[in-house]
Scaffold this motif. Structure first.
Motif, PDB file in Angstrom:
ATOM      1  N   SER A 150      63.762  26.291  67.784  1.00 34.30           N
ATOM      2  CA  SER A 150      63.183  27.353  66.948  1.00 34.30           C
ATOM      3  C   SER A 150      63.370  27.098  65.454  1.00 34.30           C
ATOM      4  O   SER A 150      62.753  27.758  64.629  1.00 34.30           O
ATOM      5  N   ASP A 441      60.210  29.097  65.295  1.00 28.45           N
ATOM      6  CA  ASP A 441      60.120  30.551  65.521  1.00 28.45           C
ATOM      7  C   ASP A 441      59.295  30.894  66.765  1.00 28.45           C
ATOM      8  O   ASP A 441      58.813  32.017  66.896  1.00 28.45           O
ATOM      9  N   LYS A 443      56.390  30.178  67.391  1.00 26.42           N
ATOM     10  CA  LYS A 443      55.141  30.757  66.873  1.00 26.42           C
ATOM     11  C   LYS A 443      53.948  30.542  67.816  1.00 26.42           C
ATOM     12  O   LYS A 443      53.197  31.478  68.107  1.00 26.42           O
ATOM     13  N   ASP A 446      54.433  32.635  71.015  1.00 28.81           N
ATOM     14  CA  ASP A 446      54.251  34.068  70.759  1.00 28.81           C
ATOM     15  C   ASP A 446      52.784  34.427  70.540  1.00 28.81           C
ATOM     16  O   ASP A 446      52.304  35.443  71.046  1.00 28.81           O
ATOM     17  N   THR A 447      52.091  33.583  69.779  1.00 30.05           N
ATOM     18  CA  THR A 447      50.685  33.876  69.475  1.00 30.05           C
ATOM     19  C   THR A 447      49.845  33.857  70.750  1.00 30.05           C
ATOM     20  O   THR A 447      49.043  34.766  70.998  1.00 30.05           O
ATOM     21  N   SER A 527      52.620  41.712  63.204  1.00 27.38           N
ATOM     22  CA  SER A 527      52.872  40.350  62.736  1.00 27.38           C
ATOM     23  C   SER A 527      51.800  39.384  63.251  1.00 27.38           C
ATOM     24  O   SER A 527      51.481  38.394  62.593  1.00 27.38           O
ATOM     25  N   TYR A 528      51.241  39.692  64.431  1.00 26.46           N
ATOM     26  CA  TYR A 528      50.239  38.786  65.014  1.00 26.46           C
ATOM     27  C   TYR A 528      48.951  38.806  64.195  1.00 26.46           C
ATOM     28  O   TYR A 528      48.296  37.785  64.018  1.00 26.46           O
ATOM     29  N   ASP A 531      49.813  37.212  60.728  1.00 24.79           N
ATOM     30  CA  ASP A 531      49.872  35.743  60.814  1.00 24.79           C
ATOM     31  C   ASP A 531      48.488  35.131  60.629  1.00 24.79           C
ATOM     32  O   ASP A 531      48.337  34.089  59.993  1.00 24.79           O
ATOM     33  N   GLU A 537      48.688  31.717  58.763  1.00 30.51           N
ATOM     34  CA  GLU A 537      49.647  30.810  59.417  1.00 30.51           C
ATOM     35  C   GLU A 537      48.889  29.728  60.216  1.00 30.51           C
ATOM     36  O   GLU A 537      48.171  30.053  61.173  1.00 30.51           O
ATOM     37  N   ALA A 540      49.373  29.685  64.054  1.00 32.77           N
ATOM     38  CA  ALA A 540      48.715  30.818  64.728  1.00 32.77           C
ATOM     39  C   ALA A 540      47.231  30.518  64.891  1.00 32.77           C
ATOM     40  O   ALA A 540      46.655  30.746  65.968  1.00 32.77           O
TER      41      ALA A 540
END
Lengths: 569, 45
Positions: A150, A441, A443, A446-447, A527-528, A531, A537, A540
């Motif tokens: 991470s 993270d 990322k 999560d996305t 946050s999504y 991003d 990001e 993302a």
């Protein structure tokens, strides 16, 4: 004439265990207890039970019926099922969502599966080398960060046992080998062995946890009973700060003492006050309903496209009402009776309520529990058992995510198992490599989990239940559901299929969308969304690109398929 | 754990366990494809 199925289930128990195996995952043991405790066991369980009856069971049964109906006519992919049920050229392109979802989820889920195998081996090693135990949560947190990489992209891909890379390679190959063996020799065999082992090992871990008592006499309130109370007590006593945020939750076996302790804590903190939430006041909270419905929905794996595909291989006289109910009941047993009694009591016995409250799924599973198992007597052995349970839960789920893609490739391109596994293996290797490399993270993971593992699942589930109640038709659906049935559903399920379930699902989806995508009631968007549209990001956006590539690829495959074109001609 | 919590736990765990065992019993004791004649089936036949 419909071509004969190339593969099928070897027994009724086999398909039930496979569907149950697909549903039982990490969420049963880690996510469910956290959700139930957050909202108070009693209130949460009422909303959870209602959601089970009006969302979980109906969507599951709808998938079983539509899948078998299309399967009997030679269609085994979600796109094929939609194509079979709705005589419209575009229907197969909507159905392809049922292949996109499991395929993309597999790309990151297999990485999580690798974590569970890596942790299992770590605890086995700790049996022989006590220095490998985790002394504090900070230790296990740091280990998790290094393991999954991470801190920086690419840092999880190190060739050592305490890193993602070797375990990812192992689980990826295991998945491909098992899926290559086919429905009955691969998926069914694994689930027939894996599910009973999962239940037996869980019961052993449960026995260990419930006999922990008060592990450290210096902290008398850190015990199993407090853990069970934190999970199941219907009311909540919270100490809340000036800004309205919860500072602490007080749990005590005695209600009067619980109030006194909370009052004392509030008195010692400037501006703090005590807030008591009854079961009824919590039931009035929309967030509780959103959480309970969401848990049921994702836990039962409805809306994934997996049940649709699995059911397409079921025989014409099999009792799918009973099969669907049994698979759901197995999932609920693992979630409520095993997950609900193991995770939080164990964690609270060593860390107290304060050390556990507010932990997310990964935080509880991979930061808190490794330290907890390290601290308990014979903990390395029980830690290995627990993480092996999670591994079994994960592999029976990940296998189910590959079959929809295999079915689509075989059906659309007319290729055999070898070709479809080869194609799918290459595609998922690239996707999994992407997730494993962009580990900073978490990322990418999560996305993909948010936009595909949550958003698209909602969309497909809504389409499916509308398809069942309105396009396929409730009369035809009801008849298909009961063909060969030993038990008949009460007739009140008919309006549930047609009106209540779609209505409830749309309401939950709109609430979820407003809260998590639009960011209603928040100072800033989720946050999504941030991003993508505020921070721009790159990872993302690349993740969205992966979803688009998979979607376009599968859509082109369908468009060029002679099979569907011949049917339409 | 308070008595109310114990009750919630007992009802929740008891219900899912009973449902699970009942389903397993039905699956193991009724052969696949066996049809129970319900009222609708009688009317149809």
């Amino acid at each position: 004439m419909a071509p004969p199925p190339r593969d099928s289930w070897g027994s009724r128990l086999g398909v039930i265990l496979a569907v149950a195996g697909s549903a039982v995952g990490l969420g049963n043991f880690i996510r469910f207890p956290g959700q139930a405790a957050q909202f108070g066991g009693g209130a949460f369980m009422i909303a959870y039970a209602i959601s089970f009856l009006i969302i979980g069971l109906p969507i599951g049964w709808a998938e079983w019926a539509m899948g078998r109906y299309a399967g009997q006519r030679g269609y085994h992919s979600a796109a094929g099922v939609f194509h079979c049920l709705v005589p419209w050229r575009g229907s197969k392109y909507i159905g392809v969502i049922g292949a996109i979802i499991p395929l993309v989820i597999f790309m990151y889920y297999v990485a999580i599966e690798a974590w569970t195998l890596g942790y299992t081996v770590r605890f086995v090693r700790a049996i022989f080398d006590p220095t490998l135990r985790f002394a504090t949560v900070t230790d296990s947190q740091a280990y998790f960060g290094r393991f999954v990489g991470s801190a920086a992209d690419g840092s999880a891909l190190r060739p050592d046992l305490d890193s993602l890379l070797p375990w990812l390679a192992v689980v990826f190959v295991i998945n491909l080998v098992l899926i290559y063996r086919g429905i009955s020799a691969g998926i069914q065999k694994v689930c027939e062995i894996g599910m009973p082992v999962l239940i037996v090992l869980s019961l052993l871990v449960l026995a260990r946890v419930l006999t922990l008592g008060t592990p450290d006499p210096a902290f008398p309130d850190r015990n199993v009973s407090t853990g069970l109370g934190y999970m199941w007590n219907p009311g909540k006593t919270l100490v809340v700060g000036e800004d309205g945020r919860t500072i602490a939750e007080v749990v005590d076996a005695d209600a009067v003492r619980q109030r006194e302790r909370a009052d004392a804590m509030a008195a010692a903190t400037p501006g703090a006050r005590v807030e008591r939430r009854t079961m009824l006041s919590q039931l009035a909270d929309p967030d509780l309903w959103l959480a309970a419905a969401g848990q049921i929905f994702f836990s039962l794996s409805v809306g994934f496209g997996v049940i649709l595909v699995y059911a397409s291989y079921v025989g014409p006289r099999d009792d799918i009402v009973l099969s669907g109910l049994t698979a759901s009941a197995t999932n609920e047993f693992c979630e409520v009776a095993l997950g609900g009694l193991i995770t939080l009591p164990a964690a609270v016995a060593f860390l107290g309520v304060a050390g556990v409250a507010g932990q997310g799924t990964f935080g509880l599973g991979f930061n808190v529990l490794p330290m907890v198992f390290s601290a308990m007597p014979a903990g390395s052995l029980f830690g290995a058992m627990f993480f092996f349970v999670l591994f079994i839960a994960a592999i029976t789920s990940s296998l189910s995510m590959l079959q929809p893609g295999i079915a689509l490739l075989e059906e659309a391109l007319g290729i055999g198992r070898k070709g479809s596994v080869g194609l799918l293996g290459t595609l998922t290797a690239l996707g999994t490599g992407f997730v494993a490399w962009f580990s900073r993270d978490l990322k990418a993971l999560d996305t993909l989990d948010f936009w595909v593992g949550t958003f698209l699942i909602f969309v497909l589930a809504m389409i499916q239940i509308v398809l069942f109640g309105w396009a396929f038709g409730i009369e035809r659906g009801w008849e298909e559901l009961h063909r060969g049935g030993a038990i008949r559903l009460p007739r009140f399920f008919r309006p549930i299929f047609r009106y209540v379930c779609p209505g409830f699902l749309v309401t939950i989806f709109v609430l979820w969308f407003l809260e998590n995508v639009v960011g209603l009631g928040r100072a800033e968007p989720s946050s999504y969304v941030a991003d993508l549209f505020e921070k721009g990001e790159p990872v993302a956006w690349l993740s969205i690109g992966v979803v688009l590539v998979v979607s376009v690829g599968l859509a082109v495959t369908i468009a060029s398929s002679k099979r569907y074109a011949d049917d339409e001609a | 754990m308070q008595p109310a919590g114990l009750l919630v736990m007992a009802v929740s765990v008891g219900t899912v366990t009973a449902l699970f065992l009942w389903c397993v019993w039905l699956v193991l004791t009724r052969p696949s494809g066996e049809v129970e004649q319900g009222p609708d089936d009688h009317r149809r036949s």
